[in-house]
Design a protein around this motif. Structure first.
Motif: not given
Lengths: 579, 459
Positions: A471-485, A529-535
Motif C-alpha cells: 500500500v505504500g508507506s503513506d498509508a501507515l499511521p504516523v507512529d509506524q512511519q516513525l518506526t520505519l524511519e 515531539a510528534i505527540e506534542a504536535g510536531g510533524m
C-alpha cells in the motif's frame, strides 16, 4: 615388505603403491621426482596415496619411499609474516626455486633453517618441566614474543639452558635424560595439540564490525560460519576480520580461492596498521594460500596445517583467530579424493564422513587452559560457499550444526550495496548469554537491553515492510512511519559499514553502544515531539540528525557523539514547538 | 620410447578405451590409435596401472575395435609454441585449420599449465577502456582480470565480445592487445561470424584462433581451452604481449566434462556435473593475471550461456565463485530492443574498486558509478510499484527516479555496435542523465564532484 615400494596405479591425484610397508597417514615420496603424498587407505599389499602435486607423466613401476612420518608442520620462530602453501612450503622459497609457476618435486622447510633468533631463557637449570611449559622467548616480530615450549609428551629436569642467537634446530636446552630441546618442534597436522581443559567462552572477539559485535557477537574460542553466494562479500568480511579483530595472532587460510585475492592480502597487510597495537598487521599474521588451481590434495591438507599453527600459538597463551576461506572448497577437495577412491558417496557426492570431518575441525576451536595453566584460545571463522546461495546443501548444514554463530550473507542486500551484506533477520549468535556479563562489566549495564531493542525494531520493520510493499508507506499511521524511519536509521547508520573507509571500517564496542543509544534517543525524542504536535516530516529531517549520522566518518567520533546527540535532541524539540 | 603398438583393447565405452597389460604408461600420456582402416585417432591416458590403462579418445571411438593398434607416445600433451602462432587458425587439437604450414616450434609447452605462485602475482590495476559505457562505468574491466559474460541462448553476447575485442585499449599507454580466441562447440555459423568480423577489422592478423565446432568431437573440447591458454601464456610471458582471451562457450566445455565423467562412471555432483568441476574450471580461469617481472598479461573474457537463464545453475554458479565478477546479459533488456542489454544490477567487477579513480579513469568515477547504480536500482524497483498503484501515486523523488531508470536504459546502456565511447564521454553522459534528478536526492555524490562536474555548475 620394505620402506620402498613401487607404483601400481595412477589416477589423477590418487596413486596406488605395492610393496610399501606403510601405516595410515604416513608421508611418502612418489615416483622418480619424489612427489609428496600421504597414505590414506590400505588394501592388503596395496597402499593408496593422495599426492600433493600434479601426477602427469608419472608411470607405474616408479619407486615410492616411505618417510615413516605423518604429515607434520614445523613450529617455531619464523611462522609469523610468512605465506605458505597447503603443506607449509613457503611461497617465496618456491618462487625462488621454481620461478613464477608452481612446478613439482621441490621440497622446502616451513621454517628458515639458517636464520638466527635471539633466545632468552625464562627457565633455569634444575627446573622441572613438562610438555607445554615455556622455557624461553624469542621476540619474533615487533609485537609478538614467541614462547619456546617443551614439546608435548616430553618432561624432565633442565640440565642446562643457554641464551643467545640460535637457529631453530640448534639445541637451547638439555634435560637430565639427555633430551635436547630446540626452538623448533614438529606436530602432525591431523592430531589436535593437547591442553589441560576447555573453558566456556566469556569474552567477545571484538571485530570492529558493528553488526557482528553488537547483534551477533562471537566469543574468543568460539566458531562461526559465514555462508553466502558469490559476490555477497564473504572474502571482504573475512579480510576485515583478519584486519581488525582483537585477536593477538591471525591465521588466514585461502583455501581453493582466487590467486589475485591472496596477492591483494599480501600487498595490503604489510601496509595496514593493527588498530590494537599500532604496528603493521603482518606482524601477527600467518597466511596459507592454496588457490583453486593448486593441487587438490594439498588443499585438503591446508586447513589442518592452518589450525595446527593456530593451536601452537594458543598453547603460548595467545588469543588466535583463524579464518578459513572457503571451507566449501575444502569439502570439495574431500569429495574429489573420495570419488577417486570409489567410496560410496553420501549427499550430493560428498563422502559420508563430511559432517564428522567438519565437526572435528571446528571442535579444534576453543578457549583452553594450556598445559602450562595459561588461558589461550582459537576462534574459527569459516566461510561457506553454498551452490546457488542455497544453504540447504551438505556443507552449510554440516557447518551450522556445529558452529554457534551464523552470519548469513545475502545476495539481495549485496545487490542493494548494503555492506556488510549480513542478513539481520536470519543470522544468529548463541553467545550473548555467556558474553552479556562482559558487556555489562566493560561497556554498560543496559547493553543487553539496548541490543534487544535494536533487534526487535528490525523485526517490526520487516513486518511493516510487507504492508508497505502493498500500500505504500503513506498509508501507515504516523507512529509506524516513525518506526520505519528509525529502522532505516539502524540500517544506514549502524548496520551499513564501509570496510574500505579508513575510519568507518573499525568501530569500538563502546562507540557501537553509543551509536545504538543515539538511535534509541532519536526514537523517543521524535515520538515525544510528534505527540506534542510536531510533524513527522519536520521532526525526522532535523539537520542535526544527518550531522550525527555523517560524522561517523570523521575522527574522534567517540568523543563527539554525545554532543551531537544533544544537538539533535534540541532541534527535535524545537521542531515540535514550531507548530 | 614411443614405438611399440599394442593390440590389447578389452573394452570400449563412450569416448573411453580400456587396454590390458602394456609397458608402464605415464598418467596423462598421449596416445595414438590406428584403426583397421588405417585412419588415426588421438587420446590421452586417464588412469594407468600395471594391469589396465584407460584412454580417453579425443575424436570419439567410432570405428575402434579390439584389433585397433594403440601406441603410447611417451609424453604428456604439449603444444608447439612459437611467435608464428600469431595470425594462425588451428583446430581444437592444435593442428592448422587455415591450410597453412605446421607451426615451427620454438619449444613445447605442457598444456595443463602450472598454477601461478600467488606470491609471484602482481595485483591488476590497469584500466581497460572497452568503449561500452555500461562496462566502463559500472563493471570496469581491468588488465589481468577474468571477467565472464553470463548470457543465455538467443542473446547478443557474441556481438558484445567482439565489440570489446575491437575496442579494448589501455588509456594509460598505447600498448595493444592481441586476441586469442577459443571456440568450444559453437556452431559453424557463430564461428564464421567471429572470424569474418576479426578478418574485416584486421584483428585476425594479430590473433590466434583455436576452433572446436559443434560437430567436432566433444572430448576434444576439454583440451581446446588449455591449448588456447597455453598459447596465451607463451605470448604473454615469453613475448610480452597483452593477451585478451575470449572463449566461448564454457557451457559446452562443462557438458563435455560431464560426458567424460559419466563414461567413467564417476559419482556425479549437482545436475550430473562432476564433483571436480570447480577445480577444473579454476584451472582455466586462474590462468589469467599479471606476474612480477614480466611485461605481458592475460585478460580473460569467457562467455557462458546460462541454461534456462538460471544464474544458480552449476556452470555460472561455480564460475562466479572463481572469476573476478561477471557481466550479466538480460533477456528483458534485449526484448526491449536495447543493445548492449547488460543488466548492471547483478553485474560486478571485483577489481574495479582498486583500479578506478584519478590516476586511471577520473576522480569522480567511484562516486558517479555508485550513484548511477543506486538510482537505477531504485527506479527499477519503482516500476513494480507503479504497475500496482499507478504513477500518480508516486512522490516527486520517486517520479524522477522512475524516469531516470528509463533514460539510463535508453541513453546510457544503449549504444551502437561500433560506437566507442571514451571514459570521459561515458562519465559526462552519466552527469547529464543524473542532472534530471534534483541534486538533493543524489545522496551518493560527493559535493566536490557536484561542484565540478554537474552540468548546472559547468557552464
Amino acid at each position: 615388505m620394505s620402506k620402498n615400494g613401487q607404483i601400481y596405479r595412477i589416477s589423477g591425484p590418487v596413486v596406488t603403491a605395492i610393496g610399501l610397508n606403510a601405516k595410515m597417514y604416513d608421508v611418502v615420496r612418489v615416483g622418480d621426482e619424489g612427489l609428496m603424498g600421504e597414505v590414506i587407505e590400505l588394501h592388503g599389499e596395496k597402499a593408496v596415496i593422495q599426492v600433493y602435486e600434479d601426477t602427469s607423466g608419472v608411470r607405474p613401476g616408479e619407486p615410492v619411499t616411505n618417510t615413516g612420518q605423518t604429515l607434520s608442520v614445523q613450529l617455531g620462530p619464523g611462522l609469523l609474516t610468512q605465506i605458505y602453501d597447503g603443506i607449509q612450503r613457503p611461497l617465496p622459497i618456491l618462487l625462488e626455486k621454481m620461478g613464477t609457476f608452481i612446478t613439482r618435486g621441490v621440497d622446502a622447510d616451513g621454517l628458515d633453517q639458517e636464520k638466527k633468533w635471539t633466545f632468552e631463557p625464562t627457565a633455569k637449570k634444575g627446573d622441572k618441566v613438562e610438555g607445554g611449559h615455556v622455557v624461553g622467548t624469542v621476540q619474533e616480530t615487533e609485537t609478538i614474543a614467541h614462547k619456546i615450549m617443551i614439546p608435548p609428551n616430553t618432561s624432565g629436569t633442565i640440565k642446562s639452558i643457554k641464551g643467545g642467537d640460535f637457529t631453530v634446530s640448534e639445541t637451547v636446552c638439555v634435560l637430565d635424560d639427555g633430551t635436547e630441546i630446540a626452538m623448533m618442534q614438529r606436530w602432525p597436522v591431523r592430531a589436535p595439540r593437547p591442553f589441560k581443559q576447555k573453558y566456556a567462552p566469556d569474552t567477545p572477539l571484538v571485530t570492529g564490525m558493528r553488526i557482528l559485535d553488537f547483534l551477533f557477537p562471537l566469543a574468543k574460542g568460539g566458531a562461526a560460519g559465514i555462508p553466502g553466494p558469490f559476490g555477497s562479500g564473504k572474502t571482504v568480511t573475512q579480510q576485515s576480520l583478519a584486519k581488525f579483530s582483537d585477536a593477538q595472532i591471525v591465521v588466514y587460510i585461502g583455501c581453493g580461492e582466487r590467486g589475485n585475492e591472496m596477492t591483494e592480502v599480501l600487498d595490503e597487510f604489510p601496509e595496514l596498521i593493527d588498530p590494537n597495537t599500532g604496528k603493521p598487521l603482518m606482524n601477527r599474521t600467518v597466511m596459507i594460500a592454496n588457490t583453486s588451481n593448486m593441487p587438490v590434495a594439498a588443499r585438503e591438507a591446508s586447513v589442518y596445517t592452518g589450525i595446527t599453527i593456530a593451536e601452537y600459538f594458543r598453547d603460548m597463551g595467545y588469543d588466535v583467530a583463524l579464518m578459513a576461506d572457503s571451507t566449501s572448497r575444502w569439502a570439495e577437495a574431500m569429495r574429489e579424493i573420495s570419488s577417486r577412491l570409489e567410496e560410496m558417496p553420501g549427499e550430493e557426492g560428498y563422502p559420508a564422513y563430511l559432517s564428522s570431518r567438519l565437526a572435528e575441525f571446528y571442535e579444534r576451536a576453543g578457549r583452553v587452559e594450556t598445559l602450562e595453566g595459561e588461558d589461550g584460545s582459537v576462534t574459527v571463522i569459516g566461510a561457506v560457499s553454498p551452490p546457488g546461495g542455497d544453504i540447504s546443501e551438505p556443507v552449510s548444514q554440516g557447518t551450522l550444526r556445529i558452529v554457534k554463530v551464523f552470519w548469513g550473507l545475502d545476495a539481495p542486500l549485496a545487490r542493494q550495496r548494503h555492506f556488510p551484506a549480513i542478513n539481520w533477520l536470519n543470522s544468529y549468535s548463541l553467545y550473548p548469554q555467556s558474553l552479556d556479563q562482559w558487556f555489562k562489566d566493560n561497556i554498560a549495564a543496559d547493553f543487553p537491553e539496548v541490543r534487544t531493542e535494536i533487534s526487535s525494531l528490525l523485526q517490526v520493520e520487516a513486518e511493516l515492510q510487507e504492508i508497505v510493499q502493498l500500500v505504500g508507506s503513506d498509508a501507515l499511521p504516523v507512529d509506524q512511519q516513525l518506526t520505519l524511519e528509525v529502522a532505516r536509521m539502524i540500517r544506514e547508520y549502524f548496520l551499513q559499514q564501509n570496510a574500505f573507509h579508513e575510519i568507518d571500517a573499525f568501530t569500538g564496542v563502546q562507540q557501537q553502544y553509543l551509536m545504538a543509544k543515539a538511535i534509541l534517543t532519536f526514537q523517543s525524542e521524535a515520538k515525544n515531539a510528534i505527540e506534542a504536535g510536531g510533524m513527522l516530516e519536520d521532526v525526522v529531517n532535523v539537520p542535526a540528525r544527518s550531522n550525527l549520522m555523517r560524522s561517523r566518518f570523521e575522527d574522534n567520533y567517540l568523543d563527539r557523539i554525545e554532543g551531537l546527540v544533544a544537538d539533535m535532541t534540541k532541534e527535535i524539540a524545537a521542531a515540535a514547538e514550531e507548530n | 620410447m614411443a614405438g611399440k603398438e599394442y593390440r590389447t583393447i578389452t573394452d570400449v565405452k563412450g569416448p573411453l578405451v580400456f587396454l590390458n597389460k602394456t609397458e608402464p604408461v605415464a598418467f596423462g600420456e598421449i596416445v595414438e590409435l590406428r584403426l583397421t582402416d588405417g585412419s588415426m585417432k588421438n587420446g590421452q591416458v586417464l588412469d594407468t596401472s600395471d594391469d589396465l590403462v584407460v584412454v580417453q579418445v579425443f575424436e570419439g571411438t567410432a570405428g575402434v575395435d579390439r584389433t585397433t593398434g594403440v601406441k603410447f607416445l611417451g609424453d604428456v600433451f604439449k603444444l608447439p609454441v612459437s611467435n608464428d602462432l600469431v595470425g594462425r587458425i588451428l583446430d581444437g587439437a592444435g593442428r592448422p585449420r587455415d591450410g597453412g604450414p605446421e607451426i615451427i616450434a620454438d619449444g613445447k609447452a605442457d598444456i595443463i599449465g602450472a598454477a601461478i605462485n600467488p606470491y609471484a602475482r602482481q595485483s591488476p590495476h590497469d584500466f581497460i577502456q572497452t568503449g561500452i559505457s555500461a562496462i566502463d562505468c559500472c563493471t570496469t574491466l581491468v588488465r589481468g582480470q577474468k571477467l565472464p559474460i553470463f548470457s543465455a541462448s538467443g542473446l547478443p553476447h557474441n556481438d558484445i565480445a567482439l565489440q570489446i575485442a575491437r575496442q579494448a585499449k589501455l588509456t594509460a599507454s598505447d600498448e595493444q592487445f592481441i586476441v586469442v580466441f577459443c571456440a568450444m562447440g559453437i556452431t559453424a555459423e557463430e564461428y564464421n561470424f567471429f572470424r569474418s568480423d576479426l578478418e574485416r577489422t584486421g584483428a585476425l592478423e594479430n590473433a590466434v584462433l583455436f576452433v572446436n565446432l559443434a560437430d567436432d568431437p566433444a572430448v576434444e573440447r576439454l583440451i581446446t581451452p588449455r591449448l588456447a591458454l597455453t598459447a596465451a601464456e607463451y605470448l604473454a610471458f615469453e613475448h610480452d604481449y597483452h593477451v585478451l582471451v575470449i572463449y566461448t562457450d564454457v557451457t559446452n566445455y562443462c557438458d563435455a566434462l560431464r560426458q567424460i565423467g559419466a563414461a567413467r562412471e564417476e559419482v556425479p555432483g549437482r545436475r550430473g556435473y562432476p564433483g571436480y568441476m570447480y577445480t577444473d574450471l579454476a584451472m582455466l580461469y586462474e590462468r589469467a593475471g599479471l606476474v612480477k617481472g614480466k611485461k605481458g598479461s592475460i585478460t580473460q573474457f569467457p562467455i557462458l550461456t546460462m541454461p534456462g537463464d538460471d544464474i544458480t545453475h552449476p556452470i555460472p554458479d561455480l564460475s562466479g565463485y572463481i572469476t573476478e565478477g561477471q557481466i550479466v546479459i538480460s533477456r528483458e533488456l534485449h526484448g526491449s530492443g536495447i543493445y548492449p542489454p547488460i543488466n548492471v544490477l547483478p553485474s560486478l567487477s571485483r577489481l574495479m574498486g582498486g583500479t578506478i579513480g584519478e590516476k586511471t579513469t577520473r576522480e569522480d568515477h567511484k562516486s558517479v558509478s555508485d550513484q548511477m547504480y543506486a538510482a537505477y536500482a531504485q527506479g527499477r524497483e519503482l516500476r513494480g510499484l507503479v504497475a500496482i498503484v499507478g504513477e500518480d501515486a508516486l512522490n516527486e523523488r520517486d517520479k524522477q527516479l522512475l524516469s531516470f531508470s528509463g533514460l539510463f536504459e535508453d541513453k546510457f546502456l544503449r549504444q551502437g555496435r561500433y560506437e566507442d565511447r571514451s571514459i570521459d564521454e561515458t562519465l559526462d553522459l552519466c552527469w547529464e542523465l543524473m542532472s534530471t534528478i534534483e541534486t538533493k536526492y543524489l545522496v551518493r555524490l560527493d559535493q566536490q564532484w557536484i561542484d565540478k562536474y554537474h552540468p548546472d555548475n559547468k557552464e
